[in-house]
Design an enzyme around this catalytic site. Structure first.
Site, PDB file in Angstrom:
ATOM      1  CE  LYS A 129      14.304 -30.830  39.295  1.00  0.00           C
ATOM      2  NZ  LYS A 129      14.398 -29.364  39.460  1.00  0.00           N
ATOM      3  CG  ASP A 170      13.288 -26.581  37.010  1.00  0.00           C
ATOM      4  OD1 ASP A 170      14.378 -26.088  36.655  1.00  0.00           O
ATOM      5  OD2 ASP A 170      13.186 -27.582  37.724  1.00  0.00           O
ATOM      6  CE  LYS A 190      10.777 -30.383  38.058  1.00  0.00           C
ATOM      7  NZ  LYS A 190      10.940 -29.033  38.633  1.00  0.00           N
TER       8      LYS A 190
END
Length: 231
Positions: free
Chosen positions: A178, A87, A149
């Protein structure tokens, strides 16, 4: 529901004992994965071996301002330590400056370094306008990211249903979205699912999954509510 959750273990002040307790909790609840600090990856992989819980980590966290070369090096080390997803935080300052070529090149370098490994790009939506969220999502998608995200959880603002909806409309069905930051209870998670999220970063995994079990057993909500201490 378990398959949607990346259990976050990212607070800088956590001790090894704290981390171990969270890893054991994630294993007990059989979440999809944990997302740990880069220095904890190898330990987490060893401790979770055989549990079926994956280990992901963060790159350029939490500000996204490290150089591209540093993000690539961090990514390669994380992969060597056993991380199965990355991430990364986009260069937020570059995004807010409208330097989208720099943003996209930064993401692409990490995606290229990661090879077949899933890369999620943290936009930090609390700092961006709607137009910037759209443009950042498109840049991440062009660069090959598997997910966009919302947040790190450390910027004073997290996921909102409106931002999730905007991101989903922008990237379409083939790129993941996300939600992270502020997902502290089941009702919030379900709202985000309706808005288009298909993965969640939260440290409230136990609270959420306990609530799922309670509702399945009783047909009604418990008095647990959101976990205000989580992120």
């Amino acid at each position: 529901m378990r398959a949607l959750i990346d259990h976050a273990i990212l607070k800088p002040e956590l001790t090894r004992a704290d981390v171990d307790a969270q890893l054991d909790e994630a294993a007990a609840h059989r979440v999809f994965s944990v997302c740990v600090r880069p220095s904890d990856v190898a330990h987490a992989v060893e401790r979770l071996q055989g549990t079926g819980v994956g280990v992901g980590t963060v790159i350029g966290f939490p500000h996204g301002t490290t150089t591209t070369a540093a993000k690539v090096a961090e990514s390669l080390q994380a992969l060597a330590d056993g991380a199965f997803e990355l991430d990364m935080v986009q260069n937020i300052g570059a995004a807010r400056s409208g330097d989208w070529e720099r943003v996209e090149q930064d993401v692409r370098a990490v995606v290229d370094a990661a090879g077949d490994t899933v890369v999620k790009v943290i936009l930090e939506t609390a700092f961006l306008t709607d137009d910037e969220i759209v443009t950042a999502s498109r840049a991440a998608q062009r660069a090959g990211a598997a997910f966009v995200k919302t947040s790190t959880g450390f910027a004073g603002g997290g996921a909102t249903a409106e931002h999730i909806r905007l991101m989903r409309e922008t990237v379409g069905p083939d790129t993941g979205v996300k939600a992270s930051g502020g997902v502290r209870g089941l009702d919030t998670l379900l709202e985000m699912v309706q808005a288009g999220a298909d993965r969640f970063g939260t440290s409230a995994s136990a609270r959420i999954l306990d609530e799922v079990a309670h509702r399945a057993e009783t047909g009604s909500a418990s008095a647990l509510g959101d976990d205000s201490s989580s992120y």
